[in-house]
Design a protein around this motif. Structure first.
Motif, PDB file in Angstrom:
ATOM      1  N   THR A 100     -11.395 -24.794  39.250  1.00 49.16           N
ATOM      2  CA  THR A 100     -10.886 -23.424  39.282  1.00 49.16           C
ATOM      3  C   THR A 100     -11.257 -22.728  37.973  1.00 49.16           C
ATOM      4  O   THR A 100     -11.629 -23.384  36.999  1.00 49.16           O
ATOM      5  N   LEU A 151     -21.220 -22.334  37.681  1.00 54.75           N
ATOM      6  CA  LEU A 151     -19.952 -22.123  38.374  1.00 54.75           C
ATOM      7  C   LEU A 151     -19.066 -21.154  37.605  1.00 54.75           C
ATOM      8  O   LEU A 151     -18.402 -20.292  38.206  1.00 54.75           O
ATOM      9  N   ILE A 160      -9.064 -18.780  43.984  1.00 53.01           N
ATOM     10  CA  ILE A 160     -10.481 -18.911  43.680  1.00 53.01           C
ATOM     11  C   ILE A 160     -10.724 -20.339  43.203  1.00 53.01           C
ATOM     12  O   ILE A 160     -10.064 -20.805  42.263  1.00 53.01           O
ATOM     13  N   SER A 210     -13.762 -24.005  43.715  1.00 51.43           N
ATOM     14  CA  SER A 210     -15.108 -24.422  44.082  1.00 51.43           C
ATOM     15  C   SER A 210     -15.129 -25.068  45.459  1.00 51.43           C
ATOM     16  O   SER A 210     -14.113 -25.551  45.965  1.00 51.43           O
ATOM     17  N   GLU A 238     -20.276 -17.774  38.446  1.00 44.28           N
ATOM     18  CA  GLU A 238     -19.939 -17.435  39.829  1.00 44.28           C
ATOM     19  C   GLU A 238     -18.473 -17.028  39.930  1.00 44.28           C
ATOM     20  O   GLU A 238     -18.126 -16.054  40.617  1.00 44.28           O
ATOM     21  N   PHE A 239     -17.596 -17.776  39.268  1.00 45.01           N
ATOM     22  CA  PHE A 239     -16.175 -17.417  39.256  1.00 45.01           C
ATOM     23  C   PHE A 239     -15.976 -16.025  38.661  1.00 45.01           C
ATOM     24  O   PHE A 239     -15.206 -15.211  39.183  1.00 45.01           O
ATOM     25  N   ALA A 257     -18.636 -21.067  44.335  1.00 45.65           N
ATOM     26  CA  ALA A 257     -17.374 -20.324  44.247  1.00 45.65           C
ATOM     27  C   ALA A 257     -16.912 -19.842  45.624  1.00 45.65           C
ATOM     28  O   ALA A 257     -17.706 -19.363  46.430  1.00 45.65           O
ATOM     29  N   PHE A 306     -23.116 -16.965  46.194  1.00 44.74           N
ATOM     30  CA  PHE A 306     -22.295 -17.988  45.555  1.00 44.74           C
ATOM     31  C   PHE A 306     -22.619 -19.360  46.154  1.00 44.74           C
ATOM     32  O   PHE A 306     -22.422 -19.576  47.353  1.00 44.74           O
TER      33      PHE A 306
END
Length: 218
Positions: free
Chosen positions: A213, A136, A118, A120, A139-140, A47, A44
């Motif tokens: 987020t 991103l 969760i 960044s 990744e989340f 994230a 990541f």
């Protein structure tokens, strides 16, 4: 069911791992370690899962007077921010030694709990392109799946709310207008689609990115 599961996995509504209106707030380190381990094992760039001490009723930050990480044989200072984010080390030794986190709130009568969020890290206006937002977003999605575990993500995936894209909070109203982007005051939702993967088009705004987020459709 969906919204309850989301709160459990992301901590968006707060996850109480230890609650008390006393002079000290005490919680085991192992729950943090399990989540930090997911980050360490993954790839990541942006994230992260972060930890905050918040008020049970309002979810506002619980001010911290002091904190420490304690085992039977050692004690070390706890690092934290003014926003009551706990900056915890990733330590297998602390996990094996059954460490606990001890926090003294500024208000000893404050009812506090831990919130897992969760979001960044290191994501700034220079990254505000379709390509980076696509990265991103995925990744989340991967981090959420990893944190939810095999049972939920594989066998009960139908219970997971759908992630639509990312939600960006700016320092001031960003005045952004573009297809797939909806803004209300300082918060914009970016609906990420597959054609963003290699698109370097930039979203231009003078307002600084504060947090990013997942955008979850409950």
């Amino acid at each position: 069911m969906k919204s309850n599961l989301l709160a459990l996995l992301l901590g968006l509504a707060g996850v109480a791992t230890g609650v008390q209106a006393q002079e000290e707030f005490v919680v085991s380190y192992d729950g943090f370690y399990d989540r930090l381990k997911v980050i360490e094992k993954g790839e990541f760039e942006f994230a992260r899962v972060n930890f905050y001490l918040v008020d049970i009723a309002t979810l506002a930050p619980c001010g911290i007077k002091s904190g420490k990480i304690v085992t039977e044989t050692s004690e070390q200072p706890l690092n934290y921010t003014q926003e009551a984010q706990l900056l915890l080390p990733f330590s297998e030794k602390l996990d094996k030694d059954k460490a606990v986190i001890v926090v003294e709130p500024l208000d000893p009568q404050h009812d506090c709990q831990i919130k897992f969020q969760i979001e960044s890290a290191y994501f700034t206006n220079t990254h505000l392109t379709k390509q980076r937002l696509y990265q991103l977003h995925h990744e989340f999605d991967e981090l959420l799946s990893d944190l939810s575990g095999f049972f939920v993500s594989k066998l009960m995936g139908f219970l997971l709310p759908e992630q639509q894209g990312v939600k960006v909070t700016f320092a001031s109203e960003p005045n952004l207008s573009a297809p797939g982007v909806t803004c209300e005051k300082q918060v914009c939702q970016f609906k990420v689609t597959d054609d963003w993967e290699n698109d370097t088009a930039r979203f231009n705004t003078l307002s600084e990115v504060v947090t990013v987020t997942p955008w979850i459709e409950k």
